[in-house]
Design an enzyme around this catalytic site. Structure first.
Site, PDB file in Angstrom:
ATOM      1  N   HIS A   1      40.963  38.589  35.212  1.00 17.67           N
ATOM      2  CA  HIS A   1      42.136  37.747  35.093  1.00 17.67           C
ATOM      3  C   HIS A   1      41.454  36.704  33.928  1.00 17.67           C
ATOM      4  O   HIS A   1      40.145  36.270  34.202  1.00 17.67           O
ATOM      5  CB  HIS A   1      42.803  37.182  36.202  1.00 17.67           C
ATOM      6  CG  HIS A   1      44.106  36.197  35.909  1.00 17.67           C
ATOM      7  ND1 HIS A   1      44.194  34.940  35.560  1.00 17.67           N
ATOM      8  CD2 HIS A   1      45.294  36.506  36.081  1.00 17.67           C
ATOM      9  CE1 HIS A   1      45.293  34.555  35.165  1.00 17.67           C
ATOM     10  NE2 HIS A   1      46.298  35.716  35.618  1.00 17.67           N
TER      11      HIS A   1
ATOM     12  N   ASP B   1      49.318  41.998  38.777  1.00 21.43           N
ATOM     13  CA  ASP B   1      49.836  43.142  38.158  1.00 21.43           C
ATOM     14  C   ASP B   1      49.428  44.491  38.724  1.00 21.43           C
ATOM     15  O   ASP B   1      50.274  45.512  38.608  1.00 21.43           O
ATOM     16  CB  ASP B   1      49.580  43.103  36.617  1.00 21.43           C
ATOM     17  CG  ASP B   1      49.863  41.930  35.875  1.00 21.43           C
ATOM     18  OD1 ASP B   1      50.984  41.639  35.954  1.00 21.43           O
ATOM     19  OD2 ASP B   1      48.905  41.302  35.273  1.00 21.43           O
TER      20      ASP B   1
END
Length: 427
Positions: free
Chosen positions: A305, A362
């Protein structure tokens, strides 16, 4: 005495104060830098720049911490509801029972869309991407709700905020219904925010839709986990658009357009496609090897991320929710088995540990949404639906900030210096 930073350019020294927030890194206040030195800072992507002051959301990427108004995201996702988190983000504190009831009532009474918007939908091709429809319809709201576009009126700002939060599920569900050729369903005020959205999306007029509590709970968690995420690209877009004095509907439409980018809102679809490509757990070693090979274009999606350098706290909640949803639906999906196995291997592999590549939000959200029945084209739409509350909260905070100015980033110019125009006949 407060800390200061001294900077010397061309033999001329200047000092800049260091500001401290409640938690997190200190910030060097360089607002007077250009006036004092004639120089700008250079920070592509603004990764080392604080663009505003905010009391909404705090992220500690190294520790894997996400707080909304001080409350940990895992506590909110497990114990709260999306309506309660929406109130928290908008108002700063968790609501009392009466405050929550009043807020929920207000939102439920704003879910209807102006009837002419149904005609507006029919101007799109049937195969239009739902995010294209979302951009157009949300931007068009300002043409229908003139009584809530005065950004200088706090009451109108709040009405616009309530309308956007309330109408986004209706807009999203209608975008889906239009794409599959089914009739639009009007919202029902006796259902919860999330159950209402599921009914408008998957229900049909011919029979009553019964929301499954497990599915409703999982969707509510997904909404909470995507509600706000500090000054990301789409939120910064909303703030930048809002800094010009644009109406709130236009600002949120701008945020939706930014979110549509595959590097931002489309990552869960990419992660699901990757898991489907791997197929079964026995093929994971092959893809792990490919991910480590610099010459192989394959990349593991759903890991790592921009901010988190630890386990994304949202991924932990969704991993549990994925199991609950698939168990409830009776789905034996090798994609979930692959996801579980891939997560365990990656968490133990030194390559991933060294690069701090941990599963992010996700990684599991696509598995859940696909199991519920959403096509991948709707994934980013759901992200936009949930993020709307964060956008309007950030927009309200920006409008109320006395230090806020119209956004105007500067540049490091590297084009030609001044040169004289030459007539075309002499070139």
């Amino acid at each position: 005495m407060a800390d200061t930073v001294k900077l010397e350019i061309g033999g001329k020294a200047s000092e800049y104060p260091v500001l401290s927030g409640t938690v997190g890194p200190d910030v060097i206040d360089i607002r007077k830098l250009y006036g004092a030195t004639g120089a700008f800072t250079y920070d592509p992507g603004f990764t080392s720049t604080a663009s505003c002051q905010s009391a909404l959301t705090y992220i500690d990427g190294d520790q894997g911490v996400l707080l909304h108004r001080g409350y940990p995201i895992d506590q909110l996702a497990e114990q709260s509801s999306f309506m309660e988190v929406s109130y928290l983000l908008l108002n700063g504190e968790l609501p009392s029972k009466k405050e929550l009831d009043d807020f929920t009532y207000t939102i439920s009474r704003h879910t209807m869309l102006h009837e002419q918007l149904a005609t507006f939908y029919r101007g799109f091709r049937r195969d239009a991407h739902p995010m294209a429809i979302m951009c157009g319809v949300v931007g068009a709201l300002s043409a229908f709700y003139h009584d809530s576009t005065d950004i200088n009126d706090p009451k109108q700002r709040m009405i616009a905020s309530h309308r956007l939060i309330a109408k986004m599920p209706t807009i999203a569900a209608m975008a889906y219904k239009y794409s599959v050729g089914q009739p639009f369903l009007y919202p029902k005020n006796d259902l919860s925010y999330t159950a209402n959205f599921l009914r408008m999306t998957f229900g049909v007029p011919a029979e009553e839709y019964e929301p499954d509590p497990v599915i409703v709970s999982a969707m509510d968690k997904i909404f909470i986990l995507h509600a706000d995420h500090e000054q990301n690209a789409s939120t910064s877009t909303v703030r930048l658009a809002g800094s010009s004095g644009a109406n709130p509907f236009a600002c949120i439409a701008a945020g939706i357009a930014c979110l549509w980018g595959p590097a931002h809102g489309g990552a869960n679809e990419a992660a699901l496609n990757m898991l489907r490509e791997i197929g079964t757990p026995d093929r994971i070693p092959e893809y792990i090897a490919r991910a480590k090979n610099k010459d192989d274009p394959f990349r593991l999606m759903g890991f790592g991320h921009r901010v988190y350098k630890n386990f994304d706290p949202r991924a932990k909640v969704l991993g549990k929710a994925a199991t609950e949803v698939l168990d409830k639906l009776g789905i034996n999906d090798p994609v979930l088995d692959t996801a579980r196995e891939l997560e365990q291997i990656a968490l133990k592999d030194q390559y991933f540990i060294d690069k701090k590549l941990y599963p992010n939000v996700d990684f599991y959200s696509g598995v859940i949404l696909s199991a519920i029945g959403f096509p991948t084209t709707m994934f980013t739409v759901l992200f936009a639906l949930a993020r709307t509350v964060g956008w309007v909260a950030q927009w309200n905070e920006m409008i109320s900030d006395p230090e806020q100015k119209i956004g105007r980033p500067r540049q490091l110019y590297n084009g030609p210096a001044q040169r004289d125009y030459v007539p075309v006949s002499q070139r």
